[in-house]
Write a protein that holds these residues in place. Structure first.
Motif, PDB file in Angstrom:
ATOM      1  N   PHE A 158      -5.642   2.127  10.161  1.00 14.18           N
ATOM      2  CA  PHE A 158      -4.379   1.607   9.649  1.00 14.18           C
ATOM      3  C   PHE A 158      -4.283   1.862   8.155  1.00 14.18           C
ATOM      4  O   PHE A 158      -5.272   1.743   7.436  1.00 14.18           O
ATOM      5  CB  PHE A 158      -4.296   0.095   9.895  1.00 14.18           C
ATOM      6  N   TYR A 180      -2.186   0.383   4.872  1.00 13.78           N
ATOM      7  CA  TYR A 180      -1.338  -0.686   4.363  1.00 13.78           C
ATOM      8  C   TYR A 180      -1.060  -0.432   2.882  1.00 13.78           C
ATOM      9  O   TYR A 180      -1.817   0.234   2.191  1.00 13.78           O
ATOM     10  CB  TYR A 180      -2.029  -2.053   4.481  1.00 13.78           C
ATOM     11  N   LEU A 201       1.727  -7.348   1.549  1.00 14.17           N
ATOM     12  CA  LEU A 201       1.002  -6.354   2.348  1.00 14.17           C
ATOM     13  C   LEU A 201       1.910  -5.826   3.453  1.00 14.17           C
ATOM     14  O   LEU A 201       2.421  -6.589   4.262  1.00 14.17           O
ATOM     15  CB  LEU A 201      -0.226  -6.982   2.989  1.00 14.17           C
ATOM     16  N   LEU A 253       2.316  -2.814   6.572  1.00 18.49           N
ATOM     17  CA  LEU A 253       1.707  -1.781   7.395  1.00 18.49           C
ATOM     18  C   LEU A 253       2.555  -0.513   7.295  1.00 18.49           C
ATOM     19  O   LEU A 253       3.757  -0.558   7.545  1.00 18.49           O
ATOM     20  CB  LEU A 253       1.622  -2.241   8.850  1.00 18.49           C
ATOM     21  N   SER A 312     -10.593  -0.509  13.123  1.00 16.71           N
ATOM     22  CA  SER A 312     -10.992  -1.532  14.081  1.00 16.71           C
ATOM     23  C   SER A 312     -11.400  -0.887  15.391  1.00 16.71           C
ATOM     24  O   SER A 312     -11.051   0.259  15.690  1.00 16.71           O
ATOM     25  CB  SER A 312      -9.860  -2.529  14.325  1.00 16.71           C
ATOM     26  N   ALA A 365      -9.920  -6.321  12.295  1.00 17.32           N
ATOM     27  CA  ALA A 365      -9.768  -5.136  11.456  1.00 17.32           C
ATOM     28  C   ALA A 365     -10.623  -5.303  10.210  1.00 17.32           C
ATOM     29  O   ALA A 365     -10.718  -6.398   9.653  1.00 17.32           O
ATOM     30  CB  ALA A 365      -8.304  -4.942  11.074  1.00 17.32           C
ATOM     31  N   PHE A 374     -11.132  -3.956   6.381  1.00 17.30           N
ATOM     32  CA  PHE A 374     -10.384  -3.295   5.321  1.00 17.30           C
ATOM     33  C   PHE A 374     -11.310  -2.689   4.275  1.00 17.30           C
ATOM     34  O   PHE A 374     -12.386  -3.241   3.988  1.00 17.30           O
ATOM     35  CB  PHE A 374      -9.450  -4.297   4.630  1.00 17.30           C
ATOM     36  N   TYR A 381      -4.387 -15.052  14.191  1.00 19.31           N
ATOM     37  CA  TYR A 381      -5.442 -14.477  13.353  1.00 19.31           C
ATOM     38  C   TYR A 381      -5.413 -15.123  11.972  1.00 19.31           C
ATOM     39  O   TYR A 381      -4.349 -15.448  11.451  1.00 19.31           O
ATOM     40  CB  TYR A 381      -5.223 -12.969  13.158  1.00 19.31           C
ATOM     41  N   TYR A 436      -6.904 -14.226   8.130  1.00 20.21           N
ATOM     42  CA  TYR A 436      -7.568 -13.349   7.178  1.00 20.21           C
ATOM     43  C   TYR A 436      -7.486 -14.007   5.807  1.00 20.21           C
ATOM     44  O   TYR A 436      -6.627 -14.857   5.569  1.00 20.21           O
ATOM     45  CB  TYR A 436      -6.878 -11.972   7.113  1.00 20.21           C
ATOM     46  N   GLN A 472      -7.863 -12.977   1.417  1.00 16.48           N
ATOM     47  CA  GLN A 472      -7.964 -11.913   0.432  1.00 16.48           C
ATOM     48  C   GLN A 472      -8.393 -12.530  -0.892  1.00 16.48           C
ATOM     49  O   GLN A 472      -7.633 -13.287  -1.499  1.00 16.48           O
ATOM     50  CB  GLN A 472      -6.642 -11.164   0.288  1.00 16.48           C
ATOM     51  N   PRO A 527      -8.302  -7.433   2.442  1.00 16.60           N
ATOM     52  CA  PRO A 527      -8.331  -8.614   3.310  1.00 16.60           C
ATOM     53  C   PRO A 527      -9.608  -8.653   4.153  1.00 16.60           C
ATOM     54  O   PRO A 527     -10.147  -7.620   4.541  1.00 16.60           O
ATOM     55  CB  PRO A 527      -7.090  -8.433   4.183  1.00 16.60           C
ATOM     56  N   TYR A 567      -4.206 -15.892   4.981  1.00 11.87           N
ATOM     57  CA  TYR A 567      -3.076 -15.449   5.778  1.00 11.87           C
ATOM     58  C   TYR A 567      -3.255 -15.869   7.234  1.00 11.87           C
ATOM     59  O   TYR A 567      -4.307 -15.609   7.834  1.00 11.87           O
ATOM     60  CB  TYR A 567      -2.937 -13.934   5.738  1.00 11.87           C
ATOM     61  N   GLY A 607      -4.932  -4.985  14.876  1.00 14.73           N
ATOM     62  CA  GLY A 607      -4.856  -4.223  13.640  1.00 14.73           C
ATOM     63  C   GLY A 607      -3.460  -4.116  13.093  1.00 14.73           C
ATOM     64  O   GLY A 607      -3.260  -3.986  11.900  1.00 14.73           O
ATOM     65  N   LYS A 608      -2.458  -4.194  13.979  1.00 15.13           N
ATOM     66  CA  LYS A 608      -1.076  -4.097  13.546  1.00 15.13           C
ATOM     67  C   LYS A 608      -0.642  -5.490  13.115  1.00 15.13           C
ATOM     68  O   LYS A 608      -0.055  -6.237  13.896  1.00 15.13           O
ATOM     69  CB  LYS A 608      -0.209  -3.569  14.685  1.00 15.13           C
ATOM     70  N   LEU A 609      -0.967  -5.828  11.883  1.00 15.44           N
ATOM     71  CA  LEU A 609      -0.804  -7.191  11.393  1.00 15.44           C
ATOM     72  C   LEU A 609       0.360  -7.276  10.425  1.00 15.44           C
ATOM     73  O   LEU A 609       0.472  -6.465   9.513  1.00 15.44           O
ATOM     74  CB  LEU A 609      -2.094  -7.643  10.698  1.00 15.44           C
ATOM     75  N   PHE A 631       1.565  -9.312   7.550  1.00 16.11           N
ATOM     76  CA  PHE A 631       1.118 -10.315   6.592  1.00 16.11           C
ATOM     77  C   PHE A 631       2.327 -10.983   5.945  1.00 16.11           C
ATOM     78  O   PHE A 631       3.255 -10.310   5.524  1.00 16.11           O
ATOM     79  CB  PHE A 631       0.252  -9.680   5.500  1.00 16.11           C
TER      80      PHE A 631
END
Lengths: 111, 109
Positions: free
Chosen positions: A33, A35, A43, A45, A95, A100, A102, B34, B36, B38, B44, B87, B95-97, B99
């Motif tokens: 991914f 970002y 943030l 994507l 992932s 995931a 980073f 989820y 996370y 930072q 993150p 977050y 993975g397609k998050l 935020f």
């Protein structure tokens, strides 16, 4: 494992120049991914790959942005031509399941 | 993905438990919660995730209400190194998050 590795960590370039950001995902991870983080938009994507194939690029801001994943261990995000509003921190994440990981990000400044 | 709502900031005393709330009233049945965080200038970091049941790992505990419309992240013994933006994300993809703004947590001595 060294984790997700991004390079360069910092990049300063002039408006109109081409910029290439690089990412090495964690070995064995099949999803990657990209970002972008700014103060204004947080943030976001940009694009994600599964098994090296781009699945969703709806977050890519415009045609100046392109991303590739030629193999499972390498991906690039290219901006051509760059503009000052592209200044941001760009994160790569990979992932395999459930979470995931980073990278440390690339801080891009376009002047 | 369902939208989540978090308080913009909260303070916590070092050594005490930090309870971070999150509302996700429109969460769908296949979406996980989820968390996370930072830490300044870093990428993150995954903390924990869950679907329906409460979860615990070495970092935190996640309490999800029975109707799944809200959850609480618990840091059992906050340290100064836990100062970060936290977050809460509802997603059907790990993975397609999406935020949001998160909660800025400041742990004070």
């Amino acid at each position: 494992d060294a984790g997700v590795i991004q390079s360069p960590r910092h990049e300063v370039t002039e408006m109109g120049q081409e910029v290439t950001l690089r990412c090495k995902p964690i070995s064995g991870h099949n999803s990657l991914f990209w970002y972008r983080q700014t103060m204004m938009r947080g943030l976001e994507l940009l694009i994600y790959f599964n098994n090296n194939v781009p699945i969703d690029d709806s977050g890519m801001p415009e045609d100046r942005f392109s991303a590739k994943m030629p193999n499972a261990s390498f991906s690039t995000l290219k901006i051509q031509p760059s503009e000052p509003r592209d200044s941001a921190v760009y994160f790569c994440a990979s992932s395999r399941s459930s979470r995931a990981f980073f990278g440390q990000g690339t801080r891009l400044t376009v002047v | 993905d369902a939208k989540t709502t978090q308080p913009p900031s909260m303070d916590c005393a070092e050594g005490r438990a930090a309870n971070l709330p999150c509302n996700h009233s429109t969460i769908s049945g296949n979406e996980y919660v989820y968390w996370y965080r930072q830490i300044h200038s870093q990428g993150p970091q995954y903390i924990i995730h869950g679907l329906k049941n409460n979860e615990t790992n070495e970092m935190a505990s996640l309490i999800i209400t029975e109707d799944r419309k809200s959850s609480t992240l618990i840091l059992p013994h906050a340290t100064l190194r836990d100062t970060a933006v936290y977050y809460c994300i509802a997603s059907d993809s790990w993975g397609k998050l999406q935020f949001g703004a998160g909660t800025q947590v400041v742990v004070t001595p």
